[in-house]
Write a protein that holds these residues in place. Structure first.
Motif, short mmCIF file in Angstrom:
data_model
loop_
_atom_site.label_atom_id
_atom_site.label_comp_id
_atom_site.label_asym_id
_atom_site.label_seq_id
_atom_site.Cartn_x
_atom_site.Cartn_y
_atom_site.Cartn_z
N SER A 508 -5.47 5.37 30.61
CA SER A 508 -5.90 5.64 29.24
C SER A 508 -4.83 6.44 28.53
CB SER A 508 -7.22 6.41 29.23
OG SER A 508 -7.65 6.65 27.91
N LYS A 513 -10.23 6.04 23.79
CA LYS A 513 -11.34 5.39 24.48
C LYS A 513 -12.56 6.30 24.58
CE LYS A 513 -8.23 2.67 27.28
NZ LYS A 513 -7.09 3.20 26.49
N CYS A 515 -16.20 6.94 26.95
CA CYS A 515 -16.63 6.85 28.34
C CYS A 515 -18.12 7.13 28.36
CB CYS A 515 -15.88 7.84 29.23
SG CYS A 515 -16.18 9.58 28.79
N SER A 527 -15.93 3.14 32.11
CA SER A 527 -14.92 3.27 31.06
C SER A 527 -14.08 2.00 30.97
CB SER A 527 -13.99 4.46 31.36
OG SER A 527 -12.90 4.50 30.45
N GLY A 528 -13.51 1.79 29.80
CA GLY A 528 -12.50 0.75 29.64
C GLY A 528 -11.15 1.28 30.05
N SER A 529 -10.12 0.44 29.94
CA SER A 529 -8.79 0.82 30.42
C SER A 529 -7.71 0.06 29.67
CB SER A 529 -8.69 0.54 31.92
OG SER A 529 -7.40 0.82 32.42
N ASP A 530 -6.50 0.62 29.69
CA ASP A 530 -5.36 -0.03 29.06
C ASP A 530 -5.01 -1.36 29.70
OD1 ASP A 530 -5.19 2.14 27.42
OD2 ASP A 530 -3.37 2.98 28.31
N ASN A 556 -11.73 -0.55 25.00
CA ASN A 556 -12.02 0.80 24.53
C ASN A 556 -13.50 1.17 24.58
OD1 ASN A 556 -9.32 1.45 23.77
ND2 ASN A 556 -9.56 0.20 21.94
N CYS A 557 -14.38 0.18 24.47
CA CYS A 557 -15.81 0.46 24.33
C CYS A 557 -16.62 -0.25 25.39
CB CYS A 557 -16.31 0.01 22.95
SG CYS A 557 -15.37 0.69 21.57
N GLY A 571 -12.58 -4.10 22.51
CA GLY A 571 -11.32 -3.37 22.39
C GLY A 571 -10.41 -4.04 21.39
N THR A 621 -6.81 0.43 17.33
CA THR A 621 -8.16 0.87 17.61
C THR A 621 -8.38 2.28 17.10
OG1 THR A 621 -7.40 1.56 19.77
CG2 THR A 621 -8.44 -0.59 19.62
#
Length: 623
Positions: A508, A513, A515, A527-530, A556-557, A571, A621
């Motif tokens: 991240s 982002k 969480c 969580s999301g991630s890059d 991101n979401c 995202g 974002t």
């Protein structure tokens, strides 16, 4: 079976055997199924919501889970049917990016009333049943998050890059608002000037009027400084508040995370003069070195006993809301005080001064003068070691036969006890051969170069021992203990760590982002991630449990339906992906899942090296 898991077959059998006689609670069974390992490990992409023309920055479910609300960089909100994935309605009104949105209201009205915020600094309330929208022009910069009060769902909080947390009640009248019929809304307002989101967004005409709307202000993080503007007004220096979340039940507590690098717990009844230091508790990883890392997302657990927070270019942490380290240990969270001996040693090493010119006579060609530098530090009692040495001699212990830790006026602390952040490759190199620039004097611990002494002093060797002990203590304590040690306090009386668990594996650093928790009793952290994936961790153990792959870009979401296991993720993609469990995995699928998790943990072991960091302001974002 882990504490967060469920023996699904056993639970099903129990319901069948005891259900008729009332021995099994159907609601309890549903809760356990919703949160079970069987469900979490078997999520697959079962459909997409297609229609937005830009990054999808927010996803939310209605209270009954029938509807999904999304907001995008295209400036539109969309309402979707969660069952058949059809778009039921498109709502316009925002000039640019929509960053925050949620349903509000009780019962069926909770499906017909929506609030939103965006880069245009506007907060909008849509009443679909009445066919009108009200815009609140109180924020001056982009609105990043909205949280509805569960005790009174007509009241909601907003937070913004202007440094304020505000509260609105849709039943009340406010200054600087107006109401428009939905049928009269169009995209014609897209020509209005709004600052680019990379620079904080918002409307310039409101920048100098942010203190006018005290009617809605709850907390103001802004400080004053930097002179005056052209009208003679003092300039505000705003601290971005990235996230706000209301307590799940009490109706007056909320948390807010910001660029200050912490999460603050506020009580609406105890905030003084809108001051951001009126918090009742503060949550942060006190071990992080250097300047504050922005906390871009935070959320309460199902009962408010825990908080989860995600830190930009760092990891995700959970905190106990009932534990107040600041009060218990007399610390000051606003000053960023460090904890534990490794932090003290690190700070001491960074503060080593330059040796005066008169102390540098007689250096050899290599410029190494270890003994005199050590003597200089000790004679000036720079690190407070003189008292330590005096105590050691009075106890009859010889310097050469004493452990390094005993030379320090610092708490004794073994390397396995010190919780510390991971080091980058550059930091590893510094630990192996640290150089202290002191008018061309270079100190290399362990160097075999011989230095010429400026003068004879019996304290040189002792000073060198003290100095090396400090440096060695730092290097020995710089060890990643992460979640390994759960003891609350070390021998020094300070806490070993100020968080419950740390969750690693994701990345991240590219975007902002959120969480959250997943499960009826918050059994999981998600969580999301890059890397375009969605990550699930076991909350209790910190173990990475499952990873969902399917997006083409940064995620991101992550939002979960309230009544059944359905996830919606978004995202930088223009689509929202939906995920549902498919049942027990085959042996081949399970093996594939485990191998992917192992490879991701290894791949992201040190994901935050400086060369991977990017300017978050350049992304599309929410910032």
């Amino acid at each position: 079976m882990s504490s967060s898991g469920l023996n699904f077959n056993a639970a099903l059998l129990s319901r069948e055997v005891h259900g008729a006689s009332g021995g099994s609670n159907p609601i309890s069974f549903i809760d356990e199924f919703y949160s079970s390992e069987t469900v979490v490990k078997s999520f697959v992409n079962t459909g997409d919501l297609v229609g937005h023309k830009g990054c999808v920055n927010v996803v939310a479910f209605s209270k009954n889970g029938d509807l999904i609300l999304t907001g995008s960089d295209d400036g539109d909100l969309r309402v979707w049917n969660a069952s058949n994935r059809e778009c039921l309605r498109t709502l316009s009104g925002h000039v640019t990016n929509v960053f925050a949105a949620d349903f509000i209201g009780y019962g069926q009205s909770g499906n017909n009333e929506i609030v939103s915020g965006g880069n245009d600094a506007d907060v909008r309330y849509y009443n679909l049943e009445r066919g009108v929208t009200t815009v609140y022009r109180h924020h001056s910069k982009k609105v990043l998050k909205i949280s509805v009060n569960p005790a009174n769902p007509f009241i909601f909080l907003t937070c913004s890059a202007d440094g304020t947390v505000r509260m609105f009640d849709v039943r009340k009248s406010y200054l600087d608002t107006d109401t428009t019929e939905l049928q009269n809304l169009s995209h014609n307002n897209r020509d209005e000037f709004v600052v680019a989101q990379a620079f904080g967004g918002g409307r310039p005409e409101r920048f100098d009027a942010a203190d006018r709307h005290l009617q809605s202000v709850v907390v103001d993080y802004a400080t004053v400084g930097g002179g005056s503007n052209s009208q003679g007004r003092r300039r505000r220096m705003d601290t971005t508040v990235y996230c706000v979340d209301m307590h799940p039940s009490d109706g007056y507590s909320f948390i807010a995370s910001s660029a200050l690098g912490d999460v603050r717990l506020f009580d609406l009844r105890m905030i003084r003069a809108f001051h951001a230091n009126s918090y009742v508790n503060i949550f942060k990883n006190w071990e992080l070195p250097g300047e504050a890392h922005p906390v871009t997302g935070c959320a309460f657990s199902h009962d408010g006993s825990e908080v989860v927070a995600t830190i930009l270019s760092d990891y995700i942490y959970t905190f106990d809301t009932r534990k107040n380290f600041e009060q218990e240990y007399g610390l000051n969270g606003q000053k960023g005080e460090k904890l534990s001996s490794w932090a003290a040693a690190r700070q001491s090493r960074q503060r080593i001064p330059k040796v005066p010119e008169e102390e540098c006579a007689g250096l050899d060609a290599s410029g190494v003068k270890i003994a005199s530098l050590g003597r200089y530090l000790v004679e000036n009692d720079f690190l407070g070691v003189r008292q330590s040495r005096t105590k050691r001699r009075s106890s009859g212990v010889d310097a050469e036969g004493t452990e390094a830790a005993a030379h320090l006026d610092l708490p004794e602390h073994s390397s396995s006890d010190a919780p510390v952040p991971k080091r980058t490759k550059g930091q590893d190199a510094d630990a192996d051969a640290m150089q202290v620039d002191a008018h061309s004097i270079t100190l290399k611990p362990g160097s075999t170069s011989k230095a010429k002494k400026c003068d004879s002093d019996d304290d040189d060797d002792d000073g060198l021992a003290d100095l090396r002990a400090i440096l060695d203590a730092d290097d020995n304590d710089l060890d990643d203990s992460s979640n390994a040690d759960d003891d609350e306090e070390g021998e020094d009386g300070l806490p070993r760590k100020t968080y419950l668990r740390k969750y690693t594996g994701h990345v991240s650093s590219m975007t902002i982002k959120g969480c959250g928790f997943y499960g009826r009793r918050s059994e999981w952290v998600v969580s999301g991630s890059d890397d375009a994936r969605v990550y699930f961790w076991n909350k209790g153990t910190g173990e990475l449990f499952n990873v969902l792959a399917g997006h083409e870009d940064v995620v991101n979401c992550v939002a979960a339906a309230p009544n059944y296991p359905l996830l919606a993720t978004s995202g930088i993609d223009n689509v929202v992906k939906l995920w549902e469990p498919v049942g027990r995995l085959s042996e081949k699928q399970e093996l594939k899942r485990q191998k992917m998790i192992e490879s991701l943990v290894e791949e992201h072991r040190d994901p935050y090296a400086s060369e991977r960091a990017v300017d978050v302001g350049s992304m599309c974002t929410q910032q």
